[in-house]
Motif scaffolding. Sequence first.
Motif, PDB file in Angstrom:
ATOM      1  N   GLU A 122       0.833  -1.202   0.000  1.00  9.56           N
ATOM      2  CA  GLU A 122       0.000   0.000   0.000  1.00  9.56           C
ATOM      3  C   GLU A 122       0.865   1.248   0.000  1.00  9.56           C
ATOM      4  O   GLU A 122       0.582   2.220  -0.689  1.00  9.56           O
ATOM      5  N   ILE A 123       1.908   1.196   0.792  1.00  6.45           N
ATOM      6  CA  ILE A 123       2.833   2.330   0.817  1.00  6.45           C
ATOM      7  C   ILE A 123       3.422   2.533  -0.565  1.00  6.45           C
ATOM      8  O   ILE A 123       3.486   3.649  -1.079  1.00  6.45           O
ATOM      9  N   GLU A 124       3.796   1.420  -1.170  1.00  7.02           N
ATOM     10  CA  GLU A 124       4.333   1.466  -2.519  1.00  7.02           C
ATOM     11  C   GLU A 124       3.342   2.132  -3.463  1.00  7.02           C
ATOM     12  O   GLU A 124       3.694   2.984  -4.274  1.00  7.02           O
ATOM     13  N   ARG A 125       2.101   1.713  -3.334  1.00  4.18           N
ATOM     14  CA  ARG A 125       1.057   2.240  -4.207  1.00  4.18           C
ATOM     15  C   ARG A 125       0.890   3.743  -3.992  1.00  4.18           C
ATOM     16  O   ARG A 125       0.743   4.519  -4.921  1.00  4.18           O
ATOM     17  N   MET A 126       0.932   4.091  -2.723  1.00  2.83           N
ATOM     18  CA  MET A 126       0.788   5.503  -2.385  1.00  2.83           C
ATOM     19  C   MET A 126       1.916   6.312  -3.027  1.00  2.83           C
ATOM     20  O   MET A 126       1.689   7.376  -3.617  1.00  2.83           O
ATOM     21  N   VAL A 127       3.119   5.779  -2.909  1.00  2.00           N
ATOM     22  CA  VAL A 127       4.287   6.455  -3.492  1.00  2.00           C
ATOM     23  C   VAL A 127       4.110   6.589  -5.002  1.00  2.00           C
ATOM     24  O   VAL A 127       4.376   7.633  -5.593  1.00  2.00           O
ATOM     25  N   ALA A 128       3.592   5.497  -5.586  1.00  2.00           N
ATOM     26  CA  ALA A 128       3.375   5.536  -7.039  1.00  2.00           C
ATOM     27  C   ALA A 128       2.375   6.626  -7.399  1.00  2.00           C
ATOM     28  O   ALA A 128       2.555   7.347  -8.380  1.00  2.00           O
ATOM     29  N   ILE A 129       1.332   6.731  -6.587  1.00  2.00           N
ATOM     30  CA  ILE A 129       0.313   7.763  -6.849  1.00  2.00           C
ATOM     31  C   ILE A 129       0.949   9.141  -6.772  1.00  2.00           C
ATOM     32  O   ILE A 129       0.750   9.990  -7.640  1.00  2.00           O
ATOM     33  N   ILE A 130       1.736   9.343  -5.731  1.00  2.00           N
ATOM     34  CA  ILE A 130       2.396  10.642  -5.572  1.00  2.00           C
ATOM     35  C   ILE A 130       3.277  10.935  -6.773  1.00  2.00           C
ATOM     36  O   ILE A 130       3.255  12.025  -7.340  1.00  2.00           O
ATOM     37  N   HIS A 131       4.039   9.914  -7.177  1.00  2.00           N
ATOM     38  CA  HIS A 131       4.943  10.137  -8.312  1.00  2.00           C
ATOM     39  C   HIS A 131       4.172  10.446  -9.576  1.00  2.00           C
ATOM     40  O   HIS A 131       4.574  11.291 -10.368  1.00  2.00           O
ATOM     41  N   ARG A 132       3.051   9.799  -9.746  1.00  2.00           N
ATOM     42  CA  ARG A 132       2.223  10.087 -10.926  1.00  2.00           C
ATOM     43  C   ARG A 132       1.774  11.530 -10.916  1.00  2.00           C
ATOM     44  O   ARG A 132       1.830  12.227 -11.918  1.00  2.00           O
ATOM     45  N   LYS A 133       1.308  11.950  -9.743  1.00  2.00           N
ATOM     46  CA  LYS A 133       0.820  13.334  -9.648  1.00  2.00           C
ATOM     47  C   LYS A 133       1.942  14.315  -9.940  1.00  2.00           C
ATOM     48  O   LYS A 133       1.764  15.283 -10.684  1.00  2.00           O
ATOM     49  N   PHE A 134       3.088  14.027  -9.351  1.00  2.00           N
ATOM     50  CA  PHE A 134       4.199  14.958  -9.565  1.00  2.00           C
ATOM     51  C   PHE A 134       4.663  14.930 -11.013  1.00  2.00           C
ATOM     52  O   PHE A 134       5.061  15.947 -11.561  1.00  2.00           O
ATOM     53  N   SER A 135       4.599  13.776 -11.621  1.00  2.00           N
ATOM     54  CA  SER A 135       5.054  13.725 -13.015  1.00  2.00           C
ATOM     55  C   SER A 135       4.075  14.453 -13.916  1.00  2.00           C
ATOM     56  O   SER A 135       4.453  14.975 -14.963  1.00  2.00           O
ATOM     57  N   SER A 136       2.813  14.513 -13.500  1.00  2.00           N
ATOM     58  CA  SER A 136       1.881  15.295 -14.314  1.00  2.00           C
ATOM     59  C   SER A 136       2.187  16.779 -14.179  1.00  2.00           C
ATOM     60  O   SER A 136       2.042  17.546 -15.139  1.00  2.00           O
ATOM     61  N   ILE A 137       2.645  17.177 -12.994  1.00  2.00           N
ATOM     62  CA  ILE A 137       3.095  18.567 -12.847  1.00  2.00           C
ATOM     63  C   ILE A 137       4.325  18.790 -13.708  1.00  2.00           C
ATOM     64  O   ILE A 137       4.452  19.793 -14.393  1.00  2.00           O
TER      65      ILE A 137
END
Length: 352
Positions: free
Chosen positions: A194-209
């Motif tokens: 889950e932590i991994e998934r959360m990190v992935a979500i964060i990275h996705r958001k940041f990469s969209s920025i």
Amino acid sequence: MDDQTRMMTGLTGLGGLAQADVGDPDSVRKQQSLGQPQQDIGDILQQIMAITDESLDEAQARKHALNCHRMKPALFSVLCEIKEKTVLSIRGVQEEDPPDPQIMRLDNMLLAEGVSGPEKGGGSAAAAAAAAAAGGSPTDSSIEHSDYRAKLAQIRQIYHSELEKYEQACSEFTNHVMNLLREQSRTRPISPKEIERMVAIIHRKFSSIQMQLKQSTCEAVMILRSRFLDARRKRRNFNKQATEVLNEYFYSHLSNPYPSEEAKEELAKKCGITVSQVSNWFGNKRIRYKKNIGKFQEEANLYAVKTAVDAANVSAQASQANSPATPNSGTTCSSFVIHREGSAAVNYVFDF
DNA sequence: AACAATGATTCTCG
DNA sequence: CGAGAATCATTGTT
């Protein structure tokens, strides 16, 4: 900031899951079946739910109290149990995103424009100029390119500093969230996945920025390019001295006004312009002279006299007996005069 | 504003 | 590739 709020909702979404777990009447029933007083559990759940509304200090204290609570291990195991059931439904949501074609396109373009990729210091400015010239001779066009390069360097600098900022913010935020989740995992069950998934979500958001940054950088480069291409059409008239030098050469070589490459270079140096500008000038001059000799008669005579006088001065300095009336650049000069007199406005062709 | 002058660009051709 | 020719776009002049 839109992304940030969305990121936060993504985060609370996870927290919300835990809250839903807690609120599940099933868990309450299980607790009841263990023979614990219902009121007690209700209190604990209330406290957990209320943690987010409290100040940090209060929450910290409350968390500590909860961790020490006698009911805590039991509650934790129940939460784990519920989690086991619900986690199956979450799994389906996971989808691995393939490398975004758009961001790859942007990356490629930034690389091609020299914005991203290897840092080009002052030493390789010539290489950048050569690359920008793309086939043109490296001697000219470097002057025109310096402005472009400066602007591009500016864009590059902004791009890199912004990128760095984003990366820093991303890792900081990731760390923060991971710490938060680890801390929370003491109270509620959180799997490493889950932590991994959360990190992935964060990275996705940041990469969209990041993509937005890349996009606007690309736009800036395109605008700069179009401005630069327009600017190439912009011109300044050559100064009087330069025109004089060019005209002097032209009219003193009127029978063959085609300066050699070396002559062009010398003229370019004398006039403070590029070789291609000299070529342009002679190209324009020849065609315009030929088109309308009459219009240039005055100018031609002026420069004929001028060169004659210069020649006379030179010869006088050399203590020669030539009179000013017999210029020694005679061949070309007189050829012009003869032609002029002979065929006033009719088609004149240079003596090749 | 209209016009001429002029440097630069683009095209074709040998 | 360089020259000629036509043309563009800006600058300078009236």
